[in-house]
Scaffold this motif. Structure first.
Motif, PDB file in Angstrom:
ATOM      1  N   GLY A   1      -0.663 -16.216 -60.585  1.00  0.00           N
ATOM      2  CA  GLY A   1      -1.564 -16.793 -59.614  1.00  0.00           C
ATOM      3  C   GLY A   1      -1.277 -16.510 -58.167  1.00  0.00           C
ATOM      4  N   CYS A   2      -0.039 -16.328 -57.801  1.00  0.00           N
ATOM      5  CA  CYS A   2       0.301 -16.337 -56.390  1.00  0.00           C
ATOM      6  C   CYS A   2      -0.612 -15.439 -55.587  1.00  0.00           C
ATOM      7  CB  CYS A   2       1.741 -15.918 -56.214  1.00  0.00           C
ATOM      8  SG  CYS A   2       2.366 -16.410 -54.638  1.00  0.00           S
ATOM      9  N   SER A   3      -0.730 -14.185 -56.014  1.00  0.00           N
ATOM     10  CA  SER A   3      -1.682 -13.302 -55.361  1.00  0.00           C
ATOM     11  C   SER A   3      -2.849 -13.100 -56.319  1.00  0.00           C
ATOM     12  CB  SER A   3      -1.014 -11.966 -55.055  1.00  0.00           C
ATOM     13  OG  SER A   3      -1.965 -11.100 -54.521  1.00  0.00           O
TER      14      SER A   3
ATOM     15  N   ASN B   1      -0.412 -10.235 -47.967  1.00  0.00           N
ATOM     16  CA  ASN B   1       0.059  -9.873 -49.309  1.00  0.00           C
ATOM     17  C   ASN B   1       1.206 -10.795 -49.712  1.00  0.00           C
ATOM     18  OD1 ASN B   1       2.432  -8.741 -48.036  1.00  0.00           O
ATOM     19  ND2 ASN B   1       1.141  -6.986 -47.513  1.00  0.00           N
ATOM     20  N   TRP B   2       1.590 -10.697 -50.982  1.00  0.00           N
ATOM     21  CA  TRP B   2       2.580 -11.652 -51.483  1.00  0.00           C
ATOM     22  C   TRP B   2       3.972 -11.407 -50.909  1.00  0.00           C
ATOM     23  CZ3 TRP B   2       7.010 -10.693 -54.231  1.00  0.00           C
ATOM     24  CH2 TRP B   2       7.124  -9.446 -54.829  1.00  0.00           C
TER      25      TRP B   2
ATOM     26  N   PHE C   1      -8.707 -19.001 -48.643  1.00  0.00           N
ATOM     27  CA  PHE C   1      -7.528 -19.798 -48.962  1.00  0.00           C
ATOM     28  C   PHE C   1      -6.249 -19.061 -48.551  1.00  0.00           C
ATOM     29  CE2 PHE C   1     -10.437 -22.136 -51.834  1.00  0.00           C
ATOM     30  CZ  PHE C   1     -10.204 -23.404 -51.341  1.00  0.00           C
ATOM     31  N   ARG C   2      -6.259 -18.583 -47.302  1.00  0.00           N
ATOM     32  CA  ARG C   2      -5.087 -17.974 -46.639  1.00  0.00           C
ATOM     33  C   ARG C   2      -4.741 -16.582 -47.157  1.00  0.00           C
ATOM     34  NH1 ARG C   2      -3.636 -21.517 -43.378  1.00  0.00           N
ATOM     35  NH2 ARG C   2      -4.111 -23.686 -43.791  1.00  0.00           N
ATOM     36  N   GLU C   3      -5.523 -16.076 -48.112  1.00  0.00           N
ATOM     37  CA  GLU C   3      -5.223 -14.757 -48.676  1.00  0.00           C
ATOM     38  C   GLU C   3      -6.236 -13.755 -48.139  1.00  0.00           C
ATOM     39  OE1 GLU C   3      -4.907 -14.895 -52.890  1.00  0.00           O
ATOM     40  OE2 GLU C   3      -4.090 -12.873 -53.027  1.00  0.00           O
ATOM     41  N   LEU C   4      -5.745 -12.633 -47.663  1.00  0.00           N
ATOM     42  CA  LEU C   4      -6.622 -11.616 -47.073  1.00  0.00           C
ATOM     43  C   LEU C   4      -7.532 -11.034 -48.157  1.00  0.00           C
ATOM     44  CD1 LEU C   4      -7.269  -9.886 -44.548  1.00  0.00           C
ATOM     45  CD2 LEU C   4      -5.509  -8.304 -45.302  1.00  0.00           C
TER      46      LEU C   4
ATOM     47  N   PHE D   1       3.954 -13.242 -47.812  1.00  0.00           N
ATOM     48  CA  PHE D   1       3.927 -14.671 -48.164  1.00  0.00           C
ATOM     49  C   PHE D   1       5.347 -15.151 -48.486  1.00  0.00           C
ATOM     50  CE2 PHE D   1       4.226 -17.383 -51.942  1.00  0.00           C
ATOM     51  CZ  PHE D   1       3.776 -18.582 -51.405  1.00  0.00           C
ATOM     52  N   LEU D   2       6.027 -14.366 -49.319  1.00  0.00           N
ATOM     53  CA  LEU D   2       7.368 -14.755 -49.755  1.00  0.00           C
ATOM     54  C   LEU D   2       8.323 -14.829 -48.563  1.00  0.00           C
ATOM     55  CD1 LEU D   2       8.540 -15.339 -52.543  1.00  0.00           C
ATOM     56  CD2 LEU D   2       9.393 -13.023 -52.605  1.00  0.00           C
TER      57      LEU D   2
ATOM     58  N   TYR E   1      -1.309 -18.870 -52.989  1.00  0.00           N
ATOM     59  CA  TYR E   1      -0.649 -19.037 -51.682  1.00  0.00           C
ATOM     60  C   TYR E   1      -0.945 -20.421 -51.120  1.00  0.00           C
ATOM     61  CZ  TYR E   1      -0.533 -13.881 -51.139  1.00  0.00           C
ATOM     62  OH  TYR E   1      -0.354 -12.546 -51.272  1.00  0.00           O
TER      63      TYR E   1
ATOM     64  N   PHE F   1       4.138 -15.387 -59.701  1.00  0.00           N
ATOM     65  CA  PHE F   1       3.721 -14.100 -59.142  1.00  0.00           C
ATOM     66  C   PHE F   1       2.857 -13.307 -60.111  1.00  0.00           C
ATOM     67  CE2 PHE F   1       7.325 -14.939 -56.265  1.00  0.00           C
ATOM     68  CZ  PHE F   1       6.534 -15.120 -55.156  1.00  0.00           C
TER      69      PHE F   1
ATOM     70  N   GLN G   1      -3.905  -4.882 -55.060  1.00  0.00           N
ATOM     71  CA  GLN G   1      -3.393  -3.979 -54.029  1.00  0.00           C
ATOM     72  C   GLN G   1      -3.288  -2.613 -54.681  1.00  0.00           C
ATOM     73  OE1 GLN G   1      -2.556  -4.710 -50.874  1.00  0.00           O
ATOM     74  NE2 GLN G   1      -2.391  -6.934 -50.821  1.00  0.00           N
TER      75      GLN G   1
END
Lengths: 438, 346
Positions: free
Chosen positions: A29-31, B26-27, A157-160, B30-31, B233, A26, A35
């Motif tokens: 890399g995850c996001s 958002n994460w 890649f699936r991320e907004l 995702f989670l 993701y 987290f 924000q």
């Protein structure tokens, strides 16, 4: 017991490893996006990459794409539903050049006013594809769409990474909105702030841009509007949007008016009591429909911090005056000629007084009314002269004179009293005598 | 599972979330989505383990080979029946009877039936069968078919591909169930004490995770969706419907390791396992009833149906736990006491 101890160790090791992996994912890399998002000038909501070299996107809506240039035409965010009409989304990719050696997977998702996805499209840009623009379109014919706010969301890649709203309206509303925009373009608007507006004359009182916060105090805005085109005669709805120091709107007011002349005025006010407002920079925005036609700022300051402009109190020490009487004043030099204190009464004769003022108090910089009061033998005023003077310089000279013909004057002791704003600052006597017989 | 289903009913993201091609804002979302990904592999593996254990337990108690298999076949068929009669309709709060498609429960049932064919085989053969299916399945996905032709759709989506008829094709999930039966051989037979169960389970699980990461990083065979970077993701969200090779190995690894953690927890904090055991005793009841409650109250009565986000989902989840735990405890007692055939099946 040993098993229990071993289990605990393994368990703790596993949990530590798992927690580390989760935190690493987290944090690292995850996001990949920041924000909250930022809103660009064209109203695209952009989730900027944490690494500024990564791809971001901006979305433009339009009715058509030019076949010649490939550029969007009839851009906007409000479209009318009609047969065979379409809305195109043109998505411009930033930093595409940094990813020429990588396949990129994008998704475009169109959602309706209820939030339901009604059309989703996956677009893969392969490594040898240099495109930096992605285009998608939807039909907006009445059998497929209804009025309301629609969203286009764009994913990498699936991320907004970006989203933007547009409005579908029926044709009438669209025309009204278009008309509103055209009308707004025809108007010139000027905002003036003041403490008060005279209800009878409409005159602005204490106009300015800095106002003090005080109980029962108000700031008024007078907006002078001028038609560039006198054809505007339909009812107009303005919105006065007052913006606070935090850049958020705290009061919006609709103002309906049907202009009868080329120039007209609208006004509004807000309370500026300390209980309601904070010191700081405020703004007023005037909209016609959704179109901003004027914006002006003003400042609210605390009462105690305002330097009160109180004129220094005038006293005898503030200004000194010397009076010199003479028969005439040289036209060339301006100097008194035949200075005396005894003058003969005769035809066409005059007594001149040259009053020399010397400012002793440097804080005195105001405008004053100086009164030269000529007083006769019976202690009654024979002539008063009022002169506006500005004591910006240290020394100021003014002159006054009276006729001393036999018809007007009698022999005796006369006085000249000099007043500055009703304060007697100098007095001197002179004598008029009868004409000596020749 | 309950968290994932609470999200499905209360979370507005599901207005536009396509589970077969998920896009996430958002994460947190995702989670929330990703947590549910472990459920199906967990169900299938536990199902496989349960089949192995039940068969051998019945044999050791004197049942014949056929009796032991027949019991499992009946249970498998019962699950298919539950899927088409109850589960399919419960998603919509029983507003419509929808027997015309399969799902996870049917997939478990069918896997159970097929597993009875190989349950007596050695763990090495079962492992070989499972790995062979894992390896071949990506090739089978290349078979082209027309989903508008019913027989093609039913055949392909029952066994290989995902679609409107069935999101859970039997073949890859059966392979996971078989892997569960292989692990059960270790848990219940080969590894004689908890120390071995924990160490072997963790080791096998983590090796599987490592292999899956290598397959994912290769970005070729065994992957369905591309990804951007390790840890993004898209790295985790490879296709679940149908599962890719990466997905199968990744979640097999985590479930295997997770069982080791449960064994540890049972030694360290046995009370937690007791709570989990309330649900574990009656998993089908828990699944069917919570889905029905959510379907009726949220979807059909429109109580916060897809109106919230993360917080509302978590609140819904907590409320459902409060409702379901006592119900599951009660039904566990009923099931234990009852000799009714149907109740024993649930």
């Amino acid at each position: 017991m040993m098993l229990r101890s071993l289990s605990l160790k393994i368990f703790m090791t596993f949990i530590t490893a798992l927690t580390s992996v989760i935190l690493f994912l987290f944090n690292s890399g995850c996001s990949t996006r920041n924000q909250p998002p930022v809103i660009t000038e064209d109203s695209t909501i952009v989730y900027l990459p944490k690494n500024p070299d990564e791809i971001s996107a901006e979305i433009t809506f339009c009715r058509r794409i030019s076949k010649k240039t490939g550029e969007p035409t009839d851009k906007g965010t409000i479209f009318s539903i009609k047969d065979d009409a379409k809305v195109f989304a043109v998505i411009y990719l930033k930093n595409r050049n940094n990813y020429f050696n990588k396949d990129l997977m994008f998704h475009i998702d169109w959602t309706d006013p209820e939030g339901n996805s009604f059309y989703k499209k996956r677009i893969d840009l392969l490594r040898n594809d240099s495109s930096s623009t992605v285009i998608s379109s939807i039909s907006i014919s009445p059998d497929k769409r209804k009025t309301g706010s629609y969203y286009l969301r764009f994913y990498l890649f699936r991320e907004l990474i970006a989203e933007k709203k547009f409005l579908l309206t029926n044709e009438q509303v669209d025309n009204d909105l278009t008309n509103s925009k055209k009308t707004a373009e025809k108007l010139n608007a000027k905002i003036t702030f003041c403490r008060k507006i005279n209800s009878k004359t409409g005159k602005l009182i204490d106009a300015g841009k800095i106002f003090t916060l005080k109980d029962k105090g108000s700031v008024y805005a007078s907006v002078s509007l001028t038609n560039k085109d006198t054809s505007i005669s339909q009812p107009l709805t303005f919105i006065a949007d007052w913006i606070g120091p935090d850049d958020s709107s705290f009061y919006r007011k609709k103002i309906n008016i049907t202009p009868e002349t080329a120039s007209f005025t609208i006004s509004g006010s807000i309370s500026v009591s300390p209980a309601k407002r904070l010191p700081g920079n405020y703004k007023l925005r005037i909209f016609l429909g959704d179109n901003l036609i004027a914006e002006e700022g003003f400042k609210l300051v605390k009462q105690e911090k305002v330097e009160k402009i109180i004129p220094p109190k005038l006293n005898k020490e503030s200004v000194s005056a010397q009076i010199v009487f003479c028969k005439k004043i040289s036209k060339k030099t301006g100097e008194p000629v035949s200075v005396d204190s005894v003058f003969e009464i005769k035809d066409k004769a005059k007594v001149f007084a040259v009053i020399s003022l010397e400012k002793r108090d440097t804080t005195v910089n105001n405008n004053f009314k100086l009164t030269a009061d000529w007083v006769g033998p019976n202690d009654s005023s024979v002539y008063k002269k009022r002169i506006d003077i500005n004591l910006t310089d240290k020394n100021t000279t003014v002159t006054s004179s009276i006729s001393v013909t036999p018809e007007k004057r009698k022999p005796g002791i006369y006085f000249l009293r000099v007043y500055l704003s009703k304060l007697l600052i100098a007095e001197r006597k002179f004598e008029l005598i009868s004409q000596k017989k020749k | 599972m309950l968290l994932g289903h609470s999200s499905y009913f209360f979370n507005s993201i599901w207005l536009h979330l396509d589970p077969a091609d998920p896009l996430l804002p958002n994460w947190e979302q995702f989670l929330l989505r990703y947590i549910g990904y472990i459920c199906a592999p967990g169900f299938l593996m536990m199902n496989g383990a349960m089949v192995w254990w039940t068969y051998h337990s019945r044999i050791s108690k004197g049942s014949t080979d056929w009796e032991a298999r027949w019991h499992l076949i009946q249970r498998g068929l019962f699950l298919v029946l539950v899927q088409v009669s109850w589960v399919n309709s419960s998603w919509g709060g029983f507003s419509e009877f929808k027997p015309g498609h399969l799902g996870i429960i049917a997939c478990i049932g069918l896997s159970m039936i097929i597993l009875t064919l190989i349950v007596r085989m050695s763990w090495q053969i079962r492992l070989g069968i499972a790995l062979a299916i894992f390896s071949v399945h990506p090739l089978l996905l290349k078979i082209t078919y027309n989903p508008d032709i019913m027989w093609q759709q039913i055949l392909m989506q029952t066994f290989i591909d995902s679609g409107d008829f069935n999101k859970y094709p039997v073949l890859p999930w059966f392979a996971l169930a078989t892997m569960g039966s292989v692990m059960a051989t270790g848990w219940f037979e080969l590894w004689k004490d908890n120390k071995k169960r924990i160490l072997y389970g963790l080791s096998i699980g983590l090796i599987s995770v490592l292999i899956s990461v290598l397959i994912r990083m290769g970005n070729g065979y065994g992957n369905i969706f591309p990804f951007s970077d390790f840890g993004s993701y898209s790295f985790f969200l490879d296709q679940k419907y149908p599962p890719s090779l990466y997905h199968n190995l990744w979640f097999f690894g985590w479930v295997a390791a997770g069982v080791s953690v449960v064994i540890v927890l049972n030694n360290v904090i046995p009370k937690i396992i007791k709570v989990l055991g309330i649900v574990g005793r009656v998993p089908l009841f828990f699944y069917c009833v919570h889905l029905a409650i959510l379907g009726i109250f949220s979807k059909r009565i429109d109580l916060f149906y897809r109106k919230g986000e993360i917080t509302e989902t978590l609140i819904g989840f907590a409320i459902m736990l409060v409702i379901m735990l006592p119900l599951a405890k009660w039904f566990g007692g009923v099931k234990q006491r009852s000799r009714n055939y149907i109740i024993k099946m649930i």
